[in-house]
Write a protein that holds these residues in place. Structure first.
Motif, PDB file in Angstrom:
ATOM      1  N   TYR A 250       0.262  -0.955  15.483  1.00 36.59           N
ATOM      2  CA  TYR A 250       0.340  -0.107  14.296  1.00 36.59           C
ATOM      3  C   TYR A 250      -0.535   1.133  14.489  1.00 36.59           C
ATOM      4  O   TYR A 250      -0.105   2.259  14.234  1.00 36.59           O
ATOM      5  CB  TYR A 250      -0.113  -0.901  13.068  1.00 36.59           C
TER       6      TYR A 250
ATOM      7  N   TYR B 277      -1.556  -1.017   4.334  1.00 36.04           N
ATOM      8  CA  TYR B 277      -1.451  -1.961   5.455  1.00 36.04           C
ATOM      9  C   TYR B 277      -2.735  -2.773   5.599  1.00 36.04           C
ATOM     10  O   TYR B 277      -2.697  -3.985   5.814  1.00 36.04           O
ATOM     11  CB  TYR B 277      -1.160  -1.190   6.746  1.00 36.04           C
TER      12      TYR B 277
ATOM     13  N   ASP C  37       4.214  -6.532   9.568  1.00 38.69           N
ATOM     14  CA  ASP C  37       4.825  -7.430  10.536  1.00 38.69           C
ATOM     15  C   ASP C  37       4.617  -6.981  11.983  1.00 38.69           C
ATOM     16  O   ASP C  37       5.418  -7.289  12.856  1.00 38.69           O
ATOM     17  CB  ASP C  37       6.320  -7.581  10.245  1.00 38.69           C
ATOM     18  N   THR C  38       3.529  -6.276  12.219  1.00 39.42           N
ATOM     19  CA  THR C  38       3.186  -5.880  13.585  1.00 39.42           C
ATOM     20  C   THR C  38       1.676  -5.987  13.757  1.00 39.42           C
ATOM     21  O   THR C  38       0.932  -5.953  12.780  1.00 39.42           O
ATOM     22  CB  THR C  38       3.681  -4.446  13.897  1.00 39.42           C
TER      23      THR C  38
ATOM     24  N   HIS D 216       6.380  -1.018   8.471  1.00 41.90           N
ATOM     25  CA  HIS D 216       5.314  -1.937   8.890  1.00 41.90           C
ATOM     26  C   HIS D 216       4.151  -1.945   7.898  1.00 41.90           C
ATOM     27  O   HIS D 216       3.453  -2.952   7.773  1.00 41.90           O
ATOM     28  CB  HIS D 216       4.796  -1.577  10.281  1.00 41.90           C
TER      29      HIS D 216
END
Length: 120
Positions: free
Chosen positions: A98, A21, A92-93, A87
């Motif tokens: 997160y 991420y 997309d957050t 995610h």
């Protein structure tokens, strides 16, 4: 695999997901079938592990005294982990949201490990 091993392995997967991420950009096209296939092959083992973890954790909570994790925390952690998986790849957050999910799951996994290892 016993519950301690499953929980430890999930914690490792969480670290890997967080690293992904933090080090990748969102996909240019969220409907890209090639990217979807990549995500599916990367995450399918985690989903299988997560289902096994939930089953064993809920069973252990019924059988043992002294575990300070409730069944609803196990269920919520599984759902949050599933969201973290998606995610982590689709990015997309917001990072704050997160990290809240991440810390929530981490807390439950840590508490469960502590209680299992202390032999309560």
């Amino acid at each position: 695999m016993d519950l301690i091993q499953l929980t430890t392995l999930l914690k490792r997967h969480m670290k890997d997901l967080k690293a992904y991420y933090e080090s990748h950009e969102p996909p240019k096209n969220r409907r890209d079938h090639e990217f979807f296939s990549f995500v599916k092959t990367q995450t399918e083992p985690i989903h299988i592990l997560l289902a096994e973890w939930e089953e064993k954790a809920l069973h252990t909570l019924k059988q043992r005294q002294g575990i300070h994790v409730y069944p609803q925390q196990i269920i919520s952690s599984k759902e949050n982990m599933r969201l973290l998986i998606m995610h982590s790849y689709y990015i997309d957050t917001r990072k704050r949201i997160y990290m809240e999910m991440y810390k929530s799951v981490q807390y439950v996994l840590d508490q469960l490990l502590h209680d299992l290892q202390s032999g309560s």
